[in-house]
Design a protein around this motif. Structure first.
Motif, PDB file in Angstrom:
ATOM      1  N   THR A  10       3.080 -54.295  22.417  1.00  0.00           N
ATOM      2  CA  THR A  10       1.853 -53.506  22.516  1.00  0.00           C
ATOM      3  C   THR A  10       2.153 -52.031  22.289  1.00  0.00           C
ATOM      4  N   PRO A  11       1.177 -51.282  21.768  1.00  0.00           N
ATOM      5  CA  PRO A  11       1.373 -49.837  21.560  1.00  0.00           C
ATOM      6  C   PRO A  11       1.471 -49.113  22.909  1.00  0.00           C
ATOM      7  N   LEU A  12       2.294 -48.078  22.940  1.00  0.00           N
ATOM      8  CA  LEU A  12       2.459 -47.270  24.148  1.00  0.00           C
ATOM      9  C   LEU A  12       2.621 -45.813  23.718  1.00  0.00           C
ATOM     10  N   GLN A  13       1.858 -44.926  24.352  1.00  0.00           N
ATOM     11  CA  GLN A  13       1.921 -43.501  24.025  1.00  0.00           C
ATOM     12  C   GLN A  13       2.469 -42.751  25.231  1.00  0.00           C
ATOM     13  N   HIS A  14       3.483 -41.921  25.000  1.00  0.00           N
ATOM     14  CA  HIS A  14       4.046 -41.133  26.106  1.00  0.00           C
ATOM     15  C   HIS A  14       4.514 -39.784  25.566  1.00  0.00           C
ATOM     16  N   ASN A  15       3.981 -38.706  26.127  1.00  0.00           N
ATOM     17  CA  ASN A  15       4.328 -37.348  25.689  1.00  0.00           C
ATOM     18  C   ASN A  15       4.204 -37.185  24.168  1.00  0.00           C
ATOM     19  N   ASN A  16       3.082 -37.670  23.637  1.00  0.00           N
ATOM     20  CA  ASN A  16       2.786 -37.583  22.197  1.00  0.00           C
ATOM     21  C   ASN A  16       3.781 -38.360  21.328  1.00  0.00           C
ATOM     22  N   LEU A  17       4.503 -39.268  21.938  1.00  0.00           N
ATOM     23  CA  LEU A  17       5.454 -40.095  21.200  1.00  0.00           C
ATOM     24  C   LEU A  17       4.940 -41.529  21.141  1.00  0.00           C
ATOM     25  N   ARG A  18       4.898 -42.098  19.939  1.00  0.00           N
ATOM     26  CA  ARG A  18       4.442 -43.481  19.782  1.00  0.00           C
ATOM     27  C   ARG A  18       5.591 -44.432  20.104  1.00  0.00           C
ATOM     28  N   VAL A  20       6.731 -48.706  21.347  1.00  0.00           N
ATOM     29  CA  VAL A  20       6.387 -50.130  21.340  1.00  0.00           C
ATOM     30  C   VAL A  20       6.846 -50.718  22.661  1.00  0.00           C
ATOM     31  N   ALA A  21       5.906 -51.178  23.462  1.00  0.00           N
ATOM     32  CA  ALA A  21       6.244 -51.820  24.734  1.00  0.00           C
ATOM     33  C   ALA A  21       6.545 -53.292  24.483  1.00  0.00           C
ATOM     34  N   ILE A  22       7.590 -53.810  25.144  1.00  0.00           N
ATOM     35  CA  ILE A  22       8.028 -55.193  24.940  1.00  0.00           C
ATOM     36  C   ILE A  22       7.857 -55.952  26.252  1.00  0.00           C
ATOM     37  N   HIS A  23       6.910 -56.867  26.278  1.00  0.00           N
ATOM     38  CA  HIS A  23       6.594 -57.611  27.505  1.00  0.00           C
ATOM     39  C   HIS A  23       7.084 -59.056  27.390  1.00  0.00           C
ATOM     40  N   ASN A  32      18.396 -60.085  28.203  1.00  0.00           N
ATOM     41  CA  ASN A  32      19.636 -59.702  27.515  1.00  0.00           C
ATOM     42  C   ASN A  32      19.411 -59.562  26.010  1.00  0.00           C
ATOM     43  N   HIS A  33      18.585 -60.466  25.459  1.00  0.00           N
ATOM     44  CA  HIS A  33      18.325 -60.403  24.016  1.00  0.00           C
ATOM     45  C   HIS A  33      17.461 -59.190  23.677  1.00  0.00           C
ATOM     46  N   VAL A  34      16.524 -58.857  24.552  1.00  0.00           N
ATOM     47  CA  VAL A  34      15.704 -57.654  24.354  1.00  0.00           C
ATOM     48  C   VAL A  34      16.601 -56.416  24.356  1.00  0.00           C
ATOM     49  N   MET A  35      17.520 -56.360  25.321  1.00  0.00           N
ATOM     50  CA  MET A  35      18.409 -55.200  25.448  1.00  0.00           C
ATOM     51  C   MET A  35      19.413 -55.112  24.297  1.00  0.00           C
ATOM     52  N   ALA A  36      19.637 -56.227  23.605  1.00  0.00           N
ATOM     53  CA  ALA A  36      20.575 -56.230  22.481  1.00  0.00           C
ATOM     54  C   ALA A  36      19.988 -55.544  21.253  1.00  0.00           C
ATOM     55  N   PHE A  37      18.665 -55.356  21.254  1.00  0.00           N
ATOM     56  CA  PHE A  37      18.023 -54.638  20.148  1.00  0.00           C
ATOM     57  C   PHE A  37      18.337 -53.159  20.298  1.00  0.00           C
ATOM     58  N   ASP A  38      18.782 -52.533  19.211  1.00  0.00           N
ATOM     59  CA  ASP A  38      19.190 -51.126  19.275  1.00  0.00           C
ATOM     60  C   ASP A  38      18.045 -50.223  19.740  1.00  0.00           C
ATOM     61  N   ASP A  39      18.404 -49.224  20.567  1.00  0.00           N
ATOM     62  CA  ASP A  39      17.469 -48.186  21.032  1.00  0.00           C
ATOM     63  C   ASP A  39      16.367 -48.698  21.953  1.00  0.00           C
ATOM     64  N   VAL A  40      16.603 -49.833  22.587  1.00  0.00           N
ATOM     65  CA  VAL A  40      15.649 -50.310  23.594  1.00  0.00           C
ATOM     66  C   VAL A  40      16.001 -49.693  24.941  1.00  0.00           C
ATOM     67  N   ARG A  41      14.979 -49.214  25.637  1.00  0.00           N
ATOM     68  CA  ARG A  41      15.183 -48.625  26.962  1.00  0.00           C
ATOM     69  C   ARG A  41      14.163 -49.199  27.930  1.00  0.00           C
ATOM     70  N   TYR A  42      14.385 -48.920  29.233  1.00  0.00           N
ATOM     71  CA  TYR A  42      13.449 -49.411  30.248  1.00  0.00           C
ATOM     72  C   TYR A  42      12.731 -48.229  30.880  1.00  0.00           C
ATOM     73  N   SER A  47       7.046 -49.746  33.825  1.00  0.00           N
ATOM     74  CA  SER A  47       7.629 -51.054  34.195  1.00  0.00           C
ATOM     75  C   SER A  47       7.745 -51.983  32.988  1.00  0.00           C
ATOM     76  N   THR A  48       8.300 -51.464  31.912  1.00  0.00           N
ATOM     77  CA  THR A  48       8.455 -52.282  30.715  1.00  0.00           C
ATOM     78  C   THR A  48       9.606 -51.759  29.864  1.00  0.00           C
ATOM     79  N   PHE A  49      10.159 -52.642  29.060  1.00  0.00           N
ATOM     80  CA  PHE A  49      11.129 -52.208  28.054  1.00  0.00           C
ATOM     81  C   PHE A  49      10.345 -51.655  26.860  1.00  0.00           C
ATOM     82  N   TYR A  50      10.945 -50.712  26.148  1.00  0.00           N
ATOM     83  CA  TYR A  50      10.244 -50.114  25.017  1.00  0.00           C
ATOM     84  C   TYR A  50      11.250 -49.607  23.992  1.00  0.00           C
ATOM     85  N   THR A  51      10.733 -49.351  22.790  1.00  0.00           N
ATOM     86  CA  THR A  51      11.514 -48.693  21.752  1.00  0.00           C
ATOM     87  C   THR A  51      10.584 -47.764  20.989  1.00  0.00           C
ATOM     88  N   VAL A  52      11.149 -46.840  20.246  1.00  0.00           N
ATOM     89  CA  VAL A  52      10.333 -45.885  19.500  1.00  0.00           C
ATOM     90  C   VAL A  52       9.688 -46.568  18.294  1.00  0.00           C
TER      91      VAL A  52
END
Length: 377
Positions: A10-18, A20-23, A32-42, A47-52
């Motif tokens: 789902t789309p997620l906006q934070h501090n004018n930065l687009r 991608v939230a991963i639920h 573990n597989h979600v975290m294996a994707f490069d540049d994923v953070r929590y 309360s969700t994992f996300y990437t730019v």
């Protein structure tokens, strides 16, 4: 039947930065597989994992989770369609009706049938996926029987009208025909003409461009991976399946096991690469696979593609190139240095010399020997 894992983007906006939230549901393997994707953070805030977010990230995430056969809902990133529009939008596979439990079990049986025939994992996944879409299409059209006509309808509505690639169209036809075989139905009389693939020449990087890509890649694992793919002419899937004992430094060879067509072969291990490789092994101490992600699983193709994409950008190379371009470049550079094309065929693992001959069309050595008529004007 074990419930299928679902990933929702789902789309997620934070501090004018687009972003991608991963639920997903509570599942350590999925986490573990979600975290294996490069540049994923929590994010504790959301309360969700996300990437730019960027132009290709949805496709990359989809491929990352598709490798596991998981369902990915990315409808939040699609343009809204009119609610009054009753037509099925085939560009969105997931708007087709769902299959009932009986059909899902049948697809699972089809998957096992393909696996027993020793098709590759990617081929099994593709054939099951396209057959599932075909069955859902029949459901949407209230078509009860399997026939040439039903395949032609699916071919036109789902593939031609939505401008799917020729390669994908051929995969669909192959998958559906194998499904007919699984069901014990004859395919006699079912003549769906396969479109011919475009005969495009491969993109090739110059030696200077390859050197630039490696020079800007300072991460030891990433540099070793890209160096090995180029210097051995490997497909990325072959490189990521390598195990430490496949490297034979004494003979200067790399053993590629169960490559395309389930064939083993040997390819070159560049002597100048050995110190880098030994340094990488000493630092990372790989156990199961030569290139490992988390939990000693093989490094993912998605991560490898991101590494290459970043290196291209940093090296300021603007031509379109993929990891497979390194393999094309390896073959072309060998040809330009005078290596017999039969040896190149063997190193690449091609069944037919016709496949390898394509590099004669992109070799600058052969072209440079032709005298341009403009010079005689």
């Amino acid at each position: 039947m074990k419930p299928r894992v679902q990933i929702t983007l789902t789309p997620l906006q934070h501090n004018n930065l687009r972003l991608v939230a991963i639920h997903f549901g509570a599942n350590d393997n999925v986490k573990n597989h979600v975290m294996a994707f490069d540049d994923v953070r929590y994010s504790k805030t959301y309360s969700t994992f996300y990437t730019v977010y960027h132009e290709n990230v949805i496709n990359e995430l989809f491929d990352h989770f598709r490798d596991k056969g998981w369902y990915v809902d990315y409808s939040g990133f699609k343009s809204n369609t009119s609610k009054s529009n009753k037509k099925i939008e085939f560009k969105d596979n997931y708007k087709l009706p769902s299959l009932n439990m009986e059909k899902l079990k049948e697809l699972e049986g089809f998957k096992k049938w393909l696996q027993q025939k020793r098709f590759s994992q990617n081929t099994v996944h593709t054939y099951v996926e396209v057959t599932g879409l075909f069955l859902r299409y029949l459901e949407s059209k209230d078509i009860a029987s399997l026939s040439t006509r039903s395949i032609e309808q699916f071919n036109y509505d789902f593939i031609f009208k939505t401008k799917k690639s020729v390669s994908y169209q051929n995969q669909c036809i192959s998958g559906i025909k194998h499904y007919f075989g699984f069901k014990g139905l004859t395919t006699e009389g079912i003549e769906i003409e396969r479109p011919k693939k475009d005969k495009k020449l491969p993109t090739v990087l110059s030696k200077g461009e390859v050197r630039a890509i490696l020079d800007v890649t300072t991460n030891l694992k990433h540099r070793t991976l890209l160096s090995l793919v180029y210097s051995a002419g490997l497909r990325i899937g072959e490189a990521l399946k390598l195990r430490p004992n496949d490297i034979d430094t004494a003979r200067g060879l790399i053993k590629v096991k169960s490559a395309k067509g389930r064939k083993d072969r040997y390819t070159l291990l560049a002597p100048s690469l050995v110190p880098l490789l030994e340094s990488y092994i000493a630092h990372y101490r790989p156990n199961s696979f030569l290139f490992e992600g988390r939990s000693e699983e093989a490094y993912t193709q998605v991560s490898a593609r991101q590494v290459f994409k970043k290196a291209l950008s940093m090296a300021e190379i603007t031509k379109y190139a993929t990891l497979h371009t390194l393999r094309h470049s390896f073959a072309t550079h060998l040809l330009e240095s005078g290596t017999d094309i039969r040896y190149i065929q063997e190193l690449l693992g091609h069944n037919s010399p016709k496949t390898t001959m394509i590099y004669t069309h992109v070799s600058s050595t052969n072209l440079s020997e032709i005298k341009n008529p403009f010079e005689n004007l």
